[in-house]
Design a protein around this motif. Sequence first.
Motif, short mmCIF file in Angstrom:
data_model
loop_
_atom_site.label_atom_id
_atom_site.label_comp_id
_atom_site.label_asym_id
_atom_site.label_seq_id
_atom_site.Cartn_x
_atom_site.Cartn_y
_atom_site.Cartn_z
N TYR A 120 34.16 45.39 -3.13
CA TYR A 120 33.47 45.93 -4.30
C TYR A 120 32.34 45.03 -4.80
O TYR A 120 31.49 45.50 -5.56
CB TYR A 120 34.47 46.14 -5.43
N ASP A 124 41.86 47.62 -3.53
CA ASP A 124 42.22 48.92 -2.94
C ASP A 124 41.42 50.05 -3.56
O ASP A 124 40.94 49.96 -4.70
CB ASP A 124 43.71 49.20 -3.16
N ASN A 125 41.30 51.15 -2.83
CA ASN A 125 40.84 52.41 -3.41
C ASN A 125 42.04 53.31 -3.62
O ASN A 125 43.19 52.88 -3.48
CB ASN A 125 39.77 53.06 -2.52
N ASN A 126 41.81 54.59 -3.96
CA ASN A 126 42.95 55.47 -4.26
C ASN A 126 43.20 56.47 -3.13
O ASN A 126 43.71 57.56 -3.36
CB ASN A 126 42.73 56.21 -5.58
N ALA A 127 42.86 56.12 -1.91
CA ALA A 127 43.16 56.99 -0.78
C ALA A 127 44.67 57.15 -0.63
O ALA A 127 45.46 56.35 -1.18
CB ALA A 127 42.56 56.40 0.50
N GLY A 128 45.10 58.19 0.10
CA GLY A 128 46.52 58.42 0.29
C GLY A 128 47.22 57.17 0.79
O GLY A 128 48.28 56.78 0.30
N THR A 129 46.62 56.55 1.79
CA THR A 129 47.01 55.21 2.21
C THR A 129 45.90 54.28 1.76
O THR A 129 44.82 54.27 2.35
CB THR A 129 47.18 55.13 3.74
N PRO A 130 46.11 53.53 0.67
CA PRO A 130 45.02 52.74 0.09
C PRO A 130 44.30 51.88 1.12
O PRO A 130 44.93 51.25 1.98
CB PRO A 130 45.74 51.89 -0.97
N GLU A 131 42.97 51.88 1.01
CA GLU A 131 42.14 51.08 1.90
C GLU A 131 41.58 49.89 1.12
O GLU A 131 41.25 50.02 -0.06
CB GLU A 131 40.99 51.91 2.46
#
Length: 277
Positions: A124, A113-120
């Motif tokens: 990597y 995951d990334n740290n977007a509001g809704t993780p995407e």
Amino acid sequence: NKISKRAIDAITVDVSDFMTSGVNNRVLTATGTDAMNAEQYLTFDGSTLAVVGNATFAECSGFSVSNAISGTPLLTLENNHTSKASSGELKFLKDAANVENGEVLGEISFFGDNNAGTPEVIQYGQIYAQAIDVVDGAEAGDMHLLVASYDGVLTSGLRLAGDTNADGEVDVVIASGAASTTTIAGNLDIDGDTITTAGNIELATGGSGDITLDAAGNIYLEAGGVAVAVEADLFQVSSATSGKPLLTLKDTHTSKASSSELKFLKDAADIEDDESL
């Protein structure tokens, strides 16, 4: 006529009439339309499914293992043979009818995951191999190691290239982009005889320290007919040999009108009378 009903508390069935090899935890498989076999090499004890022998998953589009416990799931390939020449193997086989140059044979991908509001879910990293040349007798492969570079785009940081048209030779491409940095923690040992660069090259210590050119033979500086410039407070040549060091200016041009020259140039902005040149 009157039909009466009564409860049946239990039905006893002797499964040995239609099942063979019955032992605790063995998995049952059908043997025909009206019989079963308890498999000796396929068992399940409530938590572990054990398979002894080969396992084949045909027409399987995916195989997923999940667990919420830290450090799991864990895939272990265990080999108990005493031979030191071989061990477990993770094998990718591309067995298509139309394999061609550049064919991707297998890959290992790394997602998180990334740290977007809704993780995407972002990829990597990736490792993959290609059949870069499939010509019979001249087969060659490529292997790539990629990571997400700044904007999430997978970028190759290491490439092993086997298509060199020379047996036993492999080319290696390290890093991506002229501004990238490759750090070597220890010494660099070069068995070849050439270092090339696309432009200027600079040897810097990154702080205090010396740069030493140490050769068993001579050290040559070739400037392509232009100049070798040295910017330093002191230029020193030393030798412990009698009659040395020797400074030689060698001119191999055939013109009789000119020859080597030892030139002193004082190029200051405030030249004045009696200036020492």
